[in-house]
Design a protein around this motif. Structure first.
Motif, PDB file in Angstrom:
ATOM      1  N   ASP A 249       0.828  -1.210   0.000  1.00 41.04           N
ATOM      2  CA  ASP A 249       0.000   0.000   0.000  1.00 41.04           C
ATOM      3  C   ASP A 249       0.863   1.261   0.000  1.00 41.04           C
ATOM      4  OD1 ASP A 249      -2.487   1.555   0.359  1.00 41.04           O
ATOM      5  OD2 ASP A 249      -1.678   1.960   2.356  1.00 41.04           O
ATOM      6  N   ILE A 250       1.852   1.321   0.887  1.00 37.54           N
ATOM      7  CA  ILE A 250       2.699   2.513   0.990  1.00 37.54           C
ATOM      8  C   ILE A 250       3.536   2.693  -0.274  1.00 37.54           C
ATOM      9  CG2 ILE A 250       4.611   3.584   2.242  1.00 37.54           C
ATOM     10  CD1 ILE A 250       1.964   3.704   3.731  1.00 37.54           C
ATOM     11  N   ALA A 251       4.087   1.601  -0.793  1.00 34.69           N
ATOM     12  CA  ALA A 251       4.888   1.698  -2.031  1.00 34.69           C
ATOM     13  C   ALA A 251       4.038   2.219  -3.179  1.00 34.69           C
ATOM     14  CB  ALA A 251       5.482   0.334  -2.375  1.00 34.69           C
ATOM     15  N   PHE A 252       2.804   1.720  -3.292  1.00 33.30           N
ATOM     16  CA  PHE A 252       1.891   2.149  -4.358  1.00 33.30           C
ATOM     17  C   PHE A 252       1.563   3.633  -4.231  1.00 33.30           C
ATOM     18  CE2 PHE A 252      -2.504   2.777  -5.874  1.00 33.30           C
ATOM     19  CZ  PHE A 252      -2.345   2.413  -7.202  1.00 33.30           C
ATOM     20  N   ARG A 253       1.273   4.077  -3.019  1.00 32.02           N
ATOM     21  CA  ARG A 253       0.917   5.487  -2.812  1.00 32.02           C
ATOM     22  C   ARG A 253       2.103   6.410  -3.074  1.00 32.02           C
ATOM     23  NH1 ARG A 253      -2.473   6.033   2.735  1.00 32.02           N
ATOM     24  NH2 ARG A 253      -2.805   8.131   1.899  1.00 32.02           N
ATOM     25  N   LEU A 254       3.291   5.995  -2.659  1.00 26.58           N
ATOM     26  CA  LEU A 254       4.477   6.812  -2.924  1.00 26.58           C
ATOM     27  C   LEU A 254       4.734   6.937  -4.421  1.00 26.58           C
ATOM     28  CD1 LEU A 254       6.951   5.566  -0.141  1.00 26.58           C
ATOM     29  CD2 LEU A 254       5.848   7.813  -0.274  1.00 26.58           C
ATOM     30  N   GLN A 255       4.581   5.831  -5.139  1.00 22.53           N
ATOM     31  CA  GLN A 255       4.760   5.860  -6.594  1.00 22.53           C
ATOM     32  C   GLN A 255       3.775   6.842  -7.233  1.00 22.53           C
ATOM     33  OE1 GLN A 255       4.170   1.756  -7.618  1.00 22.53           O
ATOM     34  NE2 GLN A 255       6.186   1.112  -6.858  1.00 22.53           N
ATOM     35  N   ASN A 256       2.524   6.804  -6.779  1.00 23.44           N
ATOM     36  CA  ASN A 256       1.503   7.708  -7.324  1.00 23.44           C
ATOM     37  C   ASN A 256       1.804   9.168  -7.011  1.00 23.44           C
ATOM     38  OD1 ASN A 256       0.036   5.693  -8.507  1.00 23.44           O
ATOM     39  ND2 ASN A 256      -1.512   5.557  -6.890  1.00 23.44           N
ATOM     40  N   ASP A 257       2.549   9.405  -5.927  1.00 18.17           N
ATOM     41  CA  ASP A 257       2.891  10.776  -5.550  1.00 18.17           C
ATOM     42  C   ASP A 257       4.272  11.195  -6.062  1.00 18.17           C
ATOM     43  OD1 ASP A 257       0.593  11.739  -4.124  1.00 18.17           O
ATOM     44  OD2 ASP A 257       1.074  10.324  -2.523  1.00 18.17           O
ATOM     45  N   GLY A 258       4.772  10.464  -7.039  1.00 23.47           N
ATOM     46  CA  GLY A 258       5.999  10.881  -7.709  1.00 23.47           C
ATOM     47  C   GLY A 258       7.287  10.451  -7.050  1.00 23.47           C
ATOM     48  N   ILE A 259       7.226   9.588  -6.027  1.00 22.81           N
ATOM     49  CA  ILE A 259       8.440   9.086  -5.381  1.00 22.81           C
ATOM     50  C   ILE A 259       8.826   7.758  -6.025  1.00 22.81           C
ATOM     51  CG2 ILE A 259       9.492   8.334  -3.216  1.00 22.81           C
ATOM     52  CD1 ILE A 259       8.783  11.269  -3.166  1.00 22.81           C
ATOM     53  N   LYS A 260      10.081   7.610  -6.414  1.00 21.44           N
ATOM     54  CA  LYS A 260      10.545   6.345  -6.979  1.00 21.44           C
ATOM     55  C   LYS A 260      10.727   5.345  -5.833  1.00 21.44           C
ATOM     56  CE  LYS A 260      12.817   8.287 -11.052  1.00 21.44           C
ATOM     57  NZ  LYS A 260      14.107   8.457 -11.774  1.00 21.44           N
ATOM     58  N   ALA A 261       9.755   4.474  -5.679  1.00 25.33           N
ATOM     59  CA  ALA A 261       9.746   3.532  -4.554  1.00 25.33           C
ATOM     60  C   ALA A 261       9.369   2.140  -5.054  1.00 25.33           C
ATOM     61  CB  ALA A 261       8.755   3.989  -3.486  1.00 25.33           C
ATOM     62  N   LEU A 262       9.890   1.106  -4.359  1.00 23.97           N
ATOM     63  CA  LEU A 262       9.580  -0.279  -4.689  1.00 23.97           C
ATOM     64  C   LEU A 262       9.293  -1.063  -3.415  1.00 23.97           C
ATOM     65  CD1 LEU A 262      12.289  -1.102  -7.385  1.00 23.97           C
ATOM     66  CD2 LEU A 262       9.835  -0.862  -7.775  1.00 23.97           C
ATOM     67  N   PRO A 263       8.455  -2.109  -3.509  1.00 26.99           N
ATOM     68  CA  PRO A 263       8.179  -2.950  -2.335  1.00 26.99           C
ATOM     69  C   PRO A 263       9.168  -4.104  -2.221  1.00 26.99           C
ATOM     70  CG  PRO A 263       6.731  -3.593  -4.130  1.00 26.99           C
ATOM     71  CD  PRO A 263       7.590  -2.461  -4.660  1.00 26.99           C
ATOM     72  N   TYR A 264       9.276  -4.653  -1.002  1.00 28.70           N
ATOM     73  CA  TYR A 264      10.115  -5.833  -0.771  1.00 28.70           C
ATOM     74  C   TYR A 264       9.553  -6.575   0.436  1.00 28.70           C
ATOM     75  CZ  TYR A 264      14.348  -8.688  -0.223  1.00 28.70           C
ATOM     76  OH  TYR A 264      15.235  -9.734  -0.146  1.00 28.70           O
ATOM     77  N   HIS A 265       9.095  -7.812   0.224  1.00 28.15           N
ATOM     78  CA  HIS A 265       8.637  -8.643   1.344  1.00 28.15           C
ATOM     79  C   HIS A 265       8.652 -10.118   0.936  1.00 28.15           C
ATOM     80  CE1 HIS A 265       4.726  -9.115  -0.636  1.00 28.15           C
ATOM     81  NE2 HIS A 265       4.620  -7.798  -0.712  1.00 28.15           N
ATOM     82  N   ALA A 266       8.508 -10.983   1.910  1.00 25.97           N
ATOM     83  CA  ALA A 266       8.652 -12.425   1.688  1.00 25.97           C
ATOM     84  C   ALA A 266       7.551 -13.006   0.818  1.00 25.97           C
ATOM     85  CB  ALA A 266       8.697 -13.148   3.032  1.00 25.97           C
ATOM     86  N   GLY A 267       6.451 -12.266   0.632  1.00 30.83           N
ATOM     87  CA  GLY A 267       5.351 -12.771  -0.190  1.00 30.83           C
ATOM     88  C   GLY A 267       5.600 -12.615  -1.678  1.00 30.83           C
ATOM     89  N   MET A 268       6.652 -11.907  -2.058  1.00 30.25           N
ATOM     90  CA  MET A 268       6.973 -11.696  -3.465  1.00 30.25           C
ATOM     91  C   MET A 268       7.816 -12.858  -4.001  1.00 30.25           C
ATOM     92  SD  MET A 268       8.037  -7.664  -3.102  1.00 30.25           S
ATOM     93  CE  MET A 268       8.674  -7.566  -4.779  1.00 30.25           C
ATOM     94  N   ALA A 269       7.793 -13.037  -5.315  1.00 35.93           N
ATOM     95  CA  ALA A 269       8.641 -14.058  -5.934  1.00 35.93           C
ATOM     96  C   ALA A 269      10.110 -13.678  -5.743  1.00 35.93           C
ATOM     97  CB  ALA A 269       8.311 -14.178  -7.422  1.00 35.93           C
ATOM     98  N   ASP A 270      10.981 -14.694  -5.632  1.00 39.52           N
ATOM     99  CA  ASP A 270      12.413 -14.446  -5.413  1.00 39.52           C
ATOM    100  C   ASP A 270      12.993 -13.525  -6.482  1.00 39.52           C
ATOM    101  OD1 ASP A 270      12.270 -16.084  -3.238  1.00 39.52           O
ATOM    102  OD2 ASP A 270      13.218 -17.821  -4.192  1.00 39.52           O
ATOM    103  N   GLU A 271      12.578 -13.753  -7.723  1.00 41.16           N
ATOM    104  CA  GLU A 271      13.112 -12.953  -8.844  1.00 41.16           C
ATOM    105  C   GLU A 271      12.717 -11.492  -8.704  1.00 41.16           C
ATOM    106  OE1 GLU A 271      12.450 -13.265 -13.528  1.00 41.16           O
ATOM    107  OE2 GLU A 271      13.088 -15.172 -12.633  1.00 41.16           O
ATOM    108  N   ALA A 272      11.463 -11.245  -8.329  1.00 44.29           N
ATOM    109  CA  ALA A 272      10.973  -9.864  -8.177  1.00 44.29           C
ATOM    110  C   ALA A 272      11.692  -9.166  -7.026  1.00 44.29           C
ATOM    111  CB  ALA A 272       9.467  -9.863  -7.942  1.00 44.29           C
TER     112      ALA A 272
END
Length: 709
Positions: A249-272
């Motif tokens: 949620d926070i990564a998505f909102r930051l991206q929408n507000d012009g901040i270059k941000a990415l998410p990182y958590h254990a629920g994501m695929a290893d490659e991502a």
């Protein structure tokens, strides 16, 4: 081959630095005497240098045991960019690449070999290591992340237990074990498990003087506070969240507000995850929003801020996660957002633990975090006390020391507040209670008949913010309860009635913000240094991208800042900058000197820098204030502030035009400028019509001029 008369000369030659960090020189001296060593040195203290420099000064090959592929890759890249022979062998390599690297080792081109513990003790690798020990010689084994050897450590790895075989197989080869944190019990276990022989034990201070600690109360609009904070920052940062959902949620909102941000958590695929991590390390994005799954093995030294958007579960975790800021020794900020709702979330997770003992320990750890967040004493003192280290206090680098919060007696106000909670029959939240106290005309108050209460309007002498400050303090002091079933209703408790019956007083820490602190001071020289520093950062990024390495591998931020301050004119002057080795001088010297010369020539032109008034507007804009707020604070017309922003945009200052003009409008204004010209605003306004304001046109014209210089 390089010959040196002192460790300092070797340090400058291989790594470009003029002096050692605390504790490093003594550790290196003992390592050169072939002693077993145990080194406990916090993140950012310079552990790697403690085995890298001895490896270069001793004959033979140094074998470095590291548990993480990313960490190996990063350290090897940095060494190679210093012209030092280093390589790694791990599962990420194809068999042809492994053979090629093994040949380079045999030919003596490699001084440091990084391997994972699994490979080191593999039946196929052991004969190769035996061959190296006989033909080239192994100078010593460096066991990085040594806490992994102990089941009492926070990241126990069974394969580390097998490293004891190294002592049995190579009894004469010294071992150097290193880790960032270890209790006395873990230290003893490391010595036993690795069979270290009368090791020299070095424990440096846990204090990180370059880190600035700050706690902010987290309210309903805390995201806006987070966004404003990040917009003020120029370097990389990490935002830690409690849940995967919150990260996304926070990564998505930051991206929408012009901040270059990415998410990182254990629920994501290893490659991502790996891709996002790499983009963050390469400075393709500014912010990584992550759960605590992110950080272990991240060797990025130039993280300028770490924000805990949610409450950490224990102080040790907070120390390690916040400690990922400022590993290069440069100033960095560690901010914790604190709210009672986060406390309730963690308490719920604690209730899910399987045994009462686990729950008891977890609650104790949580209480320590809350004590840190609510504490009014030096935050550094609180953290270091947790690790058994004494600190005198008044560090000058935390919010409590910089801006001490005076304690005031608010007993009467507390009685008013608690009385209002009682008269509202403990059925409402803090906002409603404050509305009643301040005599609000809201329909909800009249519908409940609360405009007829004796407490209605008795708190008009205090602001909403002051009443909220009191309400939070009452809750934190245990003098008022708040339900956690999704409705946050205030409830009286035993302490509440003691206050109401005048059996106890209430003191709260008062937070006061001054206008001078918001505005700061404008320093033309500092502004010029900052502009050149940003130019050099951009050049570093271009060079890093072309070489497919992380920017900090080329030069640390501290080196770039020295270049911006000293403005070297020759290669001889450039060579004296801390962090510049002979190898880096030949690789990058001319490119950076050329950039510095170009900047200096630009500064000799008329009006090269923004005016003082423009810079104050820029500072307020970067603090997240809108045009109306800036105009009101400075006593200016809004049109004047827009003029400042336009001039700043044209002078390539960090103002995001997309915050003021929709992209579709911007494109149409540019088309009009191309057709009519940019000399006067009025013809453009008449051409576009009433749906476009002069302020929008002025901003876009500035952007257009900047892009077409």
């Amino acid at each position: 081959m390089f010959q040196s008369n002192s460790l300092e000369q070797s340090l400058k030659y291989f790594f470009g630095y003029d002096s050692f960090r605390p504790g490093q020189a003594k550790i290196i001296q003992e390592a050169l005497q072939n002693r077993d060593l145990l080194v406990i040195m916090p993140t950012g203290g310079g552990k790697s240098l403690c085995f890298q420099l001895p490896a270069l000064l001793k004959p033979g090959l140094t074998v470095v045991v590291s548990p993480l592929i990313a960490l190996m890759q990063d350290q090897v890249d940095t060494l190679l960019d210093n012209g030092i022979g280093a390589t790694f062998l791990n599962s990420s390599l194809k068999s042809e690449e492994v053979r090629s690297r093994e040949q380079a080792i045999i030919k003596g081109k490699i001084k440091l070999l990084y391997v994972a513990p699994e490979r080191l003790l593999n039946d196929k690798f052991t004969p190769f290591l035996d061959f190296l020990a006989e033909k080239i010689g192994v100078s010593f084994f460096a066991i990085d992340e040594a806490h992994c050897v102990s089941e009492w450590g926070h990241d126990f790895r069974p394969e580390y237990r097998q490293l004891k075989q190294l002592r049995q197989r190579y009894p004469q080869v010294p071992m150097l074990a290193l880790t960032a944190t270890a209790t006395k019990r873990v230290r003893e276990d490391i010595i036993h498990q690795l069979a270290l022989k009368q090791p020299g034990i070095h424990i440096t201070s846990f204090n990180r003087p370059n880190l600035d600690y700050d706690v902010q109360f987290k309210e309903r609009r805390s995201y806006n506070k987070l966004l404003s904070y990040i917009r003020q920052q120029k370097g990389s940062g990490i935002v830690y969240c409690l849940s995967r959902r919150s990260v996304d949620d926070i990564a998505f909102r930051l991206q929408n507000d012009g901040i270059k941000a990415l998410p990182y958590h254990a629920g994501m695929a290893d490659e991502a995850r790996a891709l996002n991590q790499n983009r963050f390390i390469r400075d393709d994005v500014q912010v990584m929003v992550a759960t605590i799954a992110f950080g272990m093995g991240i060797n990025k030294p130039d993280v300028r801020f770490v924000i805990h958007y949610d409450l950490p579960r224990n102080l040790e975790g907070y120390y390690q996660e916040s400690g990922r800021a400022g590993r290069d020794g440069e100033p960095a900020e560690c901010t914790l957002f604190f709210s009672l709702s986060d406390l309730k979330k963690i308490e719920y997770l604690i209730d899910q633990k399987s045994t009462p003992q686990e729950q008891k320990i977890a609650r104790q750890q949580l209480r320590q975090v809350v004590d840190y967040a609510e504490g009014t004493e030096c935050r550094r003192t609180i953290v270091l006390r947790y690790f058994g280290e004494r600190f005198a206090g008044n560090c000058g680098k935390c919010d409590n020391c910089r801006d001490p919060k005076p304690l005031e007696d608010w007993t009467i106000e507390a009685q008013k507040f608690l009385s209002c909670v009682a008269r509202c029959r403990e059925r409402f939240g803090m906002t409603h209670i404050i509305d009643v106290l301040r005599g609000s005309k809201k329909r909800k108050i009249e519908q409940n008949g609360h405009h007829l209460l004796s407490t209605y309007g008795i708190g008009q002498d205090r602001s909403v913010a002051e009443w909220k400050m009191l309400g939070r303090s009452l809750i934190h002091q245990g003098l008022l309860d708040e339900t956690s079933d999704g409705f946050s209703v205030l409830k009286l408790n035993k302490g509440s009635w003691e206050v109401l019956r005048k059996q106890r007083t209430v003191e709260i820490a008062i937070t006061q913000a001054s206008a001078s602190k918001v505005l700061g001071e404008y320093n033309p020289r500092a502004a010029e240094i900052e502009l050149l520093f940003e130019r050099l950062r951009q050049l570093r990024k271009q060079l890093a991208d072309s070489n497919q390495i992380a920017p900090y591998v080329i030069f640390a931020d501290s080196s770039l800042r020295l270049m911006a301050q000293l403005k070297p004119k020759t290669l001889e002057e450039f060579a004296k900058i801390s962090g510049v080795t002979d190898y880096k001088l030949s690789q990058y010297g001319e490119r950076f000197l050329s950039e510095i010369r170009a900047f200096s020539q630009e500064q000799s032109l008329p009006n090269p820098l923004p005016t003082q008034s423009n810079m104050i507007t820029l500072q307020l804009y970067q603090q997240g204030l809108n045009v109306q707020d800036i105009a009101e604070m400075r006593g200016l017309k809004e049109s004047t502030v827009y003029s400042h922003l336009s001039e700043l945009i044209e002078m390539q200052q960090p103002v995001d035009i997309n915050q003021f003009v929709l992209p579709v409008k911007k494109d149409l204004i540019i088309q009009a400028i191309k057709k009519i010209g940019d000399q006067s605003l009025t013809p453009i306004k008449e051409y576009l019509g009433d749906n476009y304001s002069y302020n929008e046109i002025r901003l876009v014209r500035a952007w257009y001029r900047r892009e077409n210089k």
